[in-house]
Design a protein around this motif. Structure first.
Motif, PDB file in Angstrom:
ATOM      1  N   LEU A   1     -11.524  -0.769   4.121  1.00  0.00           N
ATOM      2  CA  LEU A   1     -11.749   0.356   3.206  1.00  0.00           C
ATOM      3  C   LEU A   1     -10.963   0.195   1.906  1.00  0.00           C
ATOM      4  O   LEU A   1     -11.486   0.460   0.823  1.00  0.00           O
ATOM      5  CB  LEU A   1     -11.378   1.676   3.901  1.00  0.00           C
ATOM      6  N   ALA A   2      -9.718  -0.282   2.016  1.00  0.00           N
ATOM      7  CA  ALA A   2      -8.897  -0.471   0.810  1.00  0.00           C
ATOM      8  C   ALA A   2      -9.516  -1.533  -0.103  1.00  0.00           C
ATOM      9  O   ALA A   2      -9.528  -1.398  -1.326  1.00  0.00           O
ATOM     10  CB  ALA A   2      -7.477  -0.858   1.204  1.00  0.00           C
ATOM     11  N   LYS A   3     -10.064  -2.586   0.528  1.00  0.00           N
ATOM     12  CA  LYS A   3     -10.701  -3.664  -0.223  1.00  0.00           C
ATOM     13  C   LYS A   3     -11.915  -3.145  -1.007  1.00  0.00           C
ATOM     14  O   LYS A   3     -12.333  -3.705  -2.011  1.00  0.00           O
ATOM     15  CB  LYS A   3     -11.157  -4.759   0.759  1.00  0.00           C
ATOM     16  N   ASN A   4     -12.492  -2.031  -0.514  1.00  0.00           N
ATOM     17  CA  ASN A   4     -13.656  -1.444  -1.177  1.00  0.00           C
ATOM     18  C   ASN A   4     -13.301  -0.200  -1.996  1.00  0.00           C
ATOM     19  O   ASN A   4     -14.103   0.710  -2.164  1.00  0.00           O
ATOM     20  CB  ASN A   4     -14.732  -1.122  -0.133  1.00  0.00           C
ATOM     21  N   SER A   5     -12.067  -0.210  -2.511  1.00  0.00           N
ATOM     22  CA  SER A   5     -11.584   0.783  -3.484  1.00  0.00           C
ATOM     23  C   SER A   5     -11.386   2.195  -2.949  1.00  0.00           C
ATOM     24  O   SER A   5     -11.367   3.153  -3.719  1.00  0.00           O
ATOM     25  CB  SER A   5     -12.523   0.834  -4.703  1.00  0.00           C
ATOM     26  N   TYR A   6     -11.260   2.357  -1.637  1.00  0.00           N
ATOM     27  CA  TYR A   6     -10.921   3.677  -1.104  1.00  0.00           C
ATOM     28  C   TYR A   6      -9.413   3.757  -0.927  1.00  0.00           C
ATOM     29  O   TYR A   6      -8.755   2.757  -0.632  1.00  0.00           O
ATOM     30  CB  TYR A   6     -11.605   3.915   0.246  1.00  0.00           C
ATOM     31  N   GLU A   7      -8.866   4.950  -1.087  1.00  0.00           N
ATOM     32  CA  GLU A   7      -7.452   5.186  -0.801  1.00  0.00           C
ATOM     33  C   GLU A   7      -7.386   5.525   0.699  1.00  0.00           C
ATOM     34  O   GLU A   7      -8.175   6.335   1.178  1.00  0.00           O
ATOM     35  CB  GLU A   7      -6.977   6.385  -1.631  1.00  0.00           C
ATOM     36  N   VAL A   8      -6.480   4.897   1.435  1.00  0.00           N
ATOM     37  CA  VAL A   8      -6.498   5.059   2.896  1.00  0.00           C
ATOM     38  C   VAL A   8      -5.130   5.449   3.445  1.00  0.00           C
ATOM     39  O   VAL A   8      -4.110   4.910   3.035  1.00  0.00           O
ATOM     40  CB  VAL A   8      -6.958   3.743   3.597  1.00  0.00           C
ATOM     41  N   ASP A   9      -5.153   6.401   4.382  1.00  0.00           N
ATOM     42  CA  ASP A   9      -3.954   6.752   5.150  1.00  0.00           C
ATOM     43  C   ASP A   9      -4.356   6.668   6.626  1.00  0.00           C
ATOM     44  O   ASP A   9      -5.538   6.519   6.940  1.00  0.00           O
ATOM     45  CB  ASP A   9      -3.486   8.162   4.792  1.00  0.00           C
ATOM     46  N   PHE A  10      -3.390   6.753   7.534  1.00  0.00           N
ATOM     47  CA  PHE A  10      -3.758   6.633   8.948  1.00  0.00           C
ATOM     48  C   PHE A  10      -2.962   7.606   9.812  1.00  0.00           C
ATOM     49  O   PHE A  10      -1.913   8.115   9.422  1.00  0.00           O
ATOM     50  CB  PHE A  10      -3.554   5.198   9.453  1.00  0.00           C
ATOM     51  N   ALA A  11      -3.492   7.845  11.023  1.00  0.00           N
ATOM     52  CA  ALA A  11      -2.792   8.629  12.046  1.00  0.00           C
ATOM     53  C   ALA A  11      -3.016   7.936  13.381  1.00  0.00           C
ATOM     54  O   ALA A  11      -4.084   7.371  13.614  1.00  0.00           O
ATOM     55  CB  ALA A  11      -3.332  10.055  12.074  1.00  0.00           C
ATOM     56  N   ARG A  12      -2.011   7.994  14.260  1.00  0.00           N
ATOM     57  CA  ARG A  12      -2.091   7.279  15.546  1.00  0.00           C
ATOM     58  C   ARG A  12      -2.728   8.121  16.653  1.00  0.00           C
ATOM     59  O   ARG A  12      -3.058   7.611  17.702  1.00  0.00           O
ATOM     60  CB  ARG A  12      -0.685   6.850  16.004  1.00  0.00           C
ATOM     61  N   ASN A  13      -2.837   9.416  16.420  1.00  0.00           N
ATOM     62  CA  ASN A  13      -3.482  10.290  17.417  1.00  0.00           C
ATOM     63  C   ASN A  13      -3.991  11.548  16.729  1.00  0.00           C
ATOM     64  O   ASN A  13      -3.740  11.781  15.541  1.00  0.00           O
ATOM     65  CB  ASN A  13      -2.511  10.640  18.552  1.00  0.00           C
ATOM     66  N   GLY A  14      -4.673  12.394  17.497  1.00  0.00           N
ATOM     67  CA  GLY A  14      -5.289  13.587  16.928  1.00  0.00           C
ATOM     68  C   GLY A  14      -4.295  14.585  16.371  1.00  0.00           C
ATOM     69  O   GLY A  14      -4.529  15.192  15.320  1.00  0.00           O
ATOM     70  N   GLN A  15      -3.170  14.754  17.057  1.00  0.00           N
ATOM     71  CA  GLN A  15      -2.158  15.710  16.611  1.00  0.00           C
ATOM     72  C   GLN A  15      -1.614  15.325  15.230  1.00  0.00           C
ATOM     73  O   GLN A  15      -1.508  16.149  14.324  1.00  0.00           O
ATOM     74  CB  GLN A  15      -1.009  15.766  17.639  1.00  0.00           C
ATOM     75  N   GLU A  16      -1.309  14.030  15.100  1.00  0.00           N
ATOM     76  CA  GLU A  16      -0.806  13.498  13.815  1.00  0.00           C
ATOM     77  C   GLU A  16      -1.862  13.698  12.718  1.00  0.00           C
ATOM     78  O   GLU A  16      -1.540  14.047  11.575  1.00  0.00           O
ATOM     79  CB  GLU A  16      -0.518  11.997  14.003  1.00  0.00           C
ATOM     80  N   ALA A  17      -3.121  13.478  13.086  1.00  0.00           N
ATOM     81  CA  ALA A  17      -4.224  13.636  12.121  1.00  0.00           C
ATOM     82  C   ALA A  17      -4.302  15.078  11.621  1.00  0.00           C
ATOM     83  O   ALA A  17      -4.422  15.320  10.410  1.00  0.00           O
ATOM     84  CB  ALA A  17      -5.547  13.240  12.767  1.00  0.00           C
ATOM     85  N   LEU A  18      -4.211  16.045  12.540  1.00  0.00           N
ATOM     86  CA  LEU A  18      -4.302  17.463  12.152  1.00  0.00           C
ATOM     87  C   LEU A  18      -3.153  17.857  11.230  1.00  0.00           C
ATOM     88  O   LEU A  18      -3.342  18.606  10.264  1.00  0.00           O
ATOM     89  CB  LEU A  18      -4.318  18.366  13.396  1.00  0.00           C
ATOM     90  N   GLU A  19      -1.970  17.307  11.499  1.00  0.00           N
ATOM     91  CA  GLU A  19      -0.810  17.599  10.638  1.00  0.00           C
ATOM     92  C   GLU A  19      -1.046  17.072   9.219  1.00  0.00           C
ATOM     93  O   GLU A  19      -0.770  17.756   8.236  1.00  0.00           O
ATOM     94  CB  GLU A  19       0.465  16.985  11.240  1.00  0.00           C
ATOM     95  N   LYS A  20      -1.596  15.862   9.134  1.00  0.00           N
ATOM     96  CA  LYS A  20      -1.853  15.272   7.803  1.00  0.00           C
ATOM     97  C   LYS A  20      -2.958  16.043   7.079  1.00  0.00           C
ATOM     98  O   LYS A  20      -2.893  16.247   5.858  1.00  0.00           O
ATOM     99  CB  LYS A  20      -2.241  13.794   7.930  1.00  0.00           C
ATOM    100  N   LEU A  21      -3.995  16.466   7.821  1.00  0.00           N
ATOM    101  CA  LEU A  21      -5.109  17.203   7.208  1.00  0.00           C
ATOM    102  C   LEU A  21      -4.655  18.564   6.676  1.00  0.00           C
ATOM    103  O   LEU A  21      -5.216  19.079   5.708  1.00  0.00           O
ATOM    104  CB  LEU A  21      -6.240  17.399   8.223  1.00  0.00           C
TER     105      LEU A  21
END
Length: 344
Positions: free
Chosen positions: A25-45
């Motif tokens: 995704l980064a190679k195709n000009s998107y800015e990318v972040d990550f989360a290791r599980n659903g809980q972490e994802a909800l916190e970031k969102l």
């Protein structure tokens, strides 16, 4: 907005898959972040805005389905499911689509797999980013009960429906709206992989009054029955005496989508009387079905393309309309009403 501004959150407990997706995704000009599980994802969102989330299903702490439910409740966001469940248990992926996920991608199992599906991932990311946020929440159809009265004595006609991205929910709403006494045969091509269509048909059959079944070789077209095209085969038709039946065709024209809406429409154009065909082109990326709809309309069939206002992805119906294939362009709710009126 330029696509470099689009920020994507990759949610996966596998470091290998995370690294692969982030790099792609980064190679195709998107800015990318990550989360290791659903809980972490909800916190970031909660803290920042993401244009899209890629979401694994099987994760520790909070699995993909639970996470998706929370995302849709707290902060509806475009979601692409990425999971081995695509092959192993399509029910789970169908549930994700029902909850509001836009599409799904099979989780790569090896580096060879990764190379093979990179194009598919990028294509589906681009399609998902076209989806407007108002389409993420499930809306229920409101159809007046007067329209539900059908005339079982009407001569059997053929309602042919094509859909891609965003289609499964719409097909479900159509099936739920049709009474068991609907006097026409209905055939549906929904772009789906081979492993999905049997479960999709079974799921629709369980929530509908009308009978819904996956296409099988030689299956007869009947009043009050919806046939879902089988993944990996094209849905063609044959006529013997006065009976119409399904034939499963190989991809000899090397179509990108198998099943293809064009293949169904063009086969119907040859086999069925055009005056008895009602063809519908719903949401989806690309132009599958547009050429077939042009041909059906030329022969005298009744053809409808979904409007830009309600199409989750305004690709397939737009092409059908712009090429002159649509007798009418209607919002989805009006298309359902038209399908019901066709039974009167």
């Amino acid at each position: 907005m330029h696509k470099s501004k689009k920020k994507i959150l990759v949610v996966d407990d596998s470091a290998v898959i995370r690294r692969y997706l982030i790099t792609l995704l980064a190679k195709n000009s998107y800015e990318v972040d990550f989360a290791r599980n659903g809980q972490e994802a909800l916190e970031k969102l909660q803290k920042e805005h993401f244009s899209l989330v890629t979401l694994d299903i099987e994760m520790p702490v909070l699995n993909g389905i639970e996470t998706l439910r929370e995302i849709m409740k707290l902060k509806p966001t475009r979601v692409l499911m990425i999971s081995s469940y695509v092959h192993d248990n399509s029910d789970v992926t169908l549930e994700a689509l029902d909850l509001g996920a836009i599409d799904y991608i099979p989780k790569p199992k090896s580096s060879v797999d990764i190379a093979k599906i990179s194009d598919e991932i990028l294509r589906k990311v681009q399609a998902a980013l076209q989806v407007l946020p108002q389409f993420l929440k499930k809306t229920e159809l409101h159809v007046e009960s007067s329209i539900l009265k059908v005339n079982a004595d009407v001569d059997m006609g053929f309602v042919l429906i094509g859909a891609s991205t965003g289609g499964p929910r719409l097909i479900e709403q159509i099936c739920k709206a049709l009474p068991a006494s609907y006097p026409h045969a209905v055939c549906v091509v929904q772009h789906m992989p081979t492993e999905f269509t049997a479960n999709f048909a079974k799921r629709l059959n369980s929530v509908s009054e009308i009978t819904v079944a996956e296409a099988q070789e030689g299956m007869e077209l009947e009043k009050g029955k919806v046939i879902i095209a089988k993944g990996g085969k094209h849905l063609h038709f044959r006529k013997k005496l006065k009976k119409y039946s399904v034939t499963l065709a190989e991809n000899i024209r090397e179509r990108f989508f198998v099943p293809s809406v064009d293949e169904m429409f063009l086969s119907a154009a040859v086999v069925m009387p055009a005056g008895k065909i009602f063809a519908v082109e719903l949401t989806g990326i690309g132009d599958d079905g547009a050429d077939g709809m042009v041909e059906l309309r030329r022969l005298g069939a009744y053809t409808i393309a979904e409007s830009e206002k309600t199409a989750v992805v305004y690709g397939m119906p737009k092409e059908a309309a712009e090429r002159g294939g649509a007798s009418k362009v209607l919002d989805f709710e009006d298309i359902v009403k038209e399908i019901l009126k066709y039974g009167q």
